[in-house]
Design an enzyme around this catalytic site. Structure first.
Site, short mmCIF file in Angstrom:
data_model
loop_
_atom_site.label_atom_id
_atom_site.label_comp_id
_atom_site.label_asym_id
_atom_site.label_seq_id
_atom_site.Cartn_x
_atom_site.Cartn_y
_atom_site.Cartn_z
CG HIS A 164 -6.47 22.38 16.90
ND1 HIS A 164 -6.85 21.38 17.43
CD2 HIS A 164 -5.31 22.50 16.95
CE1 HIS A 164 -5.93 20.93 18.26
NE2 HIS A 164 -4.82 21.77 18.03
CD GLU A 208 -11.98 21.41 15.06
OE1 GLU A 208 -12.18 20.41 15.38
OE2 GLU A 208 -11.00 22.00 14.83
CG ASP A 229 10.97 7.69 -14.65
OD1 ASP A 229 11.52 7.02 -15.54
OD2 ASP A 229 9.97 7.23 -13.91
NE ARG A 286 3.11 17.79 -13.38
CZ ARG A 286 3.70 16.72 -12.89
NH1 ARG A 286 4.73 16.79 -12.08
NH2 ARG A 286 3.56 15.53 -13.62
#
Length: 423
Positions: A52, A54, A248, A255
């Site tokens: 994890h 930590e 599109d 970015r």
């Protein structure tokens, strides 16, 4: 140029962004170890079964962790799962103070970690208090590569308490926003669906040519575009409809912000992609990750370029829910949707039809982010295109569902953000 660290919790959050997609289905968490005002260790959650955040930060700090403080975006775990508890690692490392910004809604963790740490003699701060305490007195060190952080509080830090509290609260709000989807996922075991749209001053989201084909319209400026890319970076997946994809041809990558690109998803509906369309669409030629296509018809041409999931229910709402079920099973916390007019209409109308059938039915989305431009030049440019014959008409954004509630707003340059939630 490296960006100065003005808040250690903000820096921990920046580490967390790079865990999105890697840690799934575990939450993407960031942590930094600080000693004498200097960051001596940083880390983020690894793949399931691995360390994890930590533990990664403590490993990075090594012996310097003894007597230091650790700043963590989420309450440290305190139970044995696929890895030992982070509270154990923190205690054994000799950490003196623990600051965590967000309480984990998971009942096996919630509220238990603080007691364990305090019983071990460690000072613990949480929530907004932890974020205020995370403000940096000396901003001479920095290790962030983010070039476009629109959620971040900006300004020169001073010893003035009001300034410190303002920055700390701004960071806390950002962390709360970041974990909104995780909290929902823990409570409901379902993916949080967030819709983002941009509308011109006159209510247009695009335009239509003489053949009826939908075309894109540049509406928002760079500030809102940065916000959009940071939302992409904090999302497990991003979805567009077949119409938007064909109009599109977006790459759907991150970015303008620091973080990983989300999984790319296409809602194909009843459109069957041709070999010619596939050859020119960026999403199917990218080498970084395989997109997922949810379709109501078979997609034989996509066999080698995408993962296809065929949905065979009777209604849009049923198929949409089946898709969300699939993404939830994959452990995805947040799905970002950038709909075209048709998909937005289906989401809004499908919700209305669904709600009219039963009081207990849930809406098809969880959060709606609408950017409205105050720049009249967008609509003036559209009028000139129509007059020249280059396009036939503007494409109006669908009417919003009745009863939704506006809960947040923000202004970046000429663009105004309004955030809606279902009633």
């Amino acid at each position: 140029m490296p960006q100065e660290i003005t808040n250690f919790m903000q820096f921990a959050l920046e580490q967390a962004f790079f865990a999105i997609g890697e840690s799934r289905p575990n939450p993407a968490v960031g942590a930094v170890v600080v000693k004498d005002g200097i960051v001596v260790g940083k880390g983020r959650t690894q793949r399931p079964g691995s360390a994890h955040a930590e533990v990664m930060a403590l490993r990075d700090a090594g012996e310097l962790a003894r007597g230091a403080s650790i700043f963590v975006t989420l309450e440290p775990c305190c139970h044995y799962g696929r890895t030992p508890p982070c509270t154990k690692a923190i205690i054994e490392a000799g950490i003196q103070k623990v600051y965590f910004a967000h309480s984990d809604p998971n009942p096996v963790v919630h509220g238990k970690s603080r007691k364990i740490l305090e019983e071990a003699g460690i000072e613990v701060h949480e929530g907004v208090e932890a974020c205020i305490c995370a403000c940096v007195d000396d901003c001479s060190n920095g290790d962030s590569s983010a070039e476009c952080r629109v959620f971040e509080f900006r300004g020169t830090l001073s010893e003035n308490r009001a300034m410190r509290e303002a920055e700390g609260r701004a960071v806390f709000d950002e962390v709360e926003r970041y974990f909104e989807a995780y909290d929902y996922f823990v409570r409901s075991k379902r993916t949080f669906v967030e819709i983002k749209s941009a509308i011109s001053q006159d209510g247009f989201m695009g335009c239509v040519d003489a053949s009826g084909k939908h075309l894109p319209l540049a509406i928002t400026k760079q500030g809102a575009n940065c916000w959009n890319h940071e939302l992409r970076a904090m999302s497990d997946a991003i979805l567009v409809g077949a119409g938007t994809l064909l109009a599109d041809n977006p790459g759907l990558d991150v970015r303008y912000a620091a973080g990983n690109s989300p999984v790319k998803i296409v809602w194909a509906g009843h459109h069957e992609f041709s070999a010619d369309e596939i050859s020119r669409l960026k999403i199917f030629s990218a080498s970084d990750a395989t997109p997922i296509v949810f379709s109501c018809v078979a997609q034989p041409k996509l066999l080698n370029v995408a993962e296809c999931v065929v949905l065979l229910n009777d209604s849009f709402a049923e198929n949409w829910r089946a898709m969300v079920d699939d993404l939830s099973a994959r452990g995805m916390h947040r799905l970002m949707v950038e709909p075209g007019a048709r998909l937005a209409r289906e989401l809004f109308n499908g919700e209305s039809r669904n709600l009219s059938q039963t009081q207990n039915a849930q809406p098809l989305w969880n959060r709606l982010d609408i950017w409205r431009s105050t720049d009249s030049s967008v609509d003036i440019s559209l009028e000139k295109l129509i007059e020249s014959g280059a396009v036939k008409a503007g494409l109006e954004y669908p009417e919003l569902p009745a009863g939704i509630v506006a809960k947040e707003s923000a202004v970046i340059g000429p663009d105004v953000l309004t955030v809606y939630y279902p009633a």
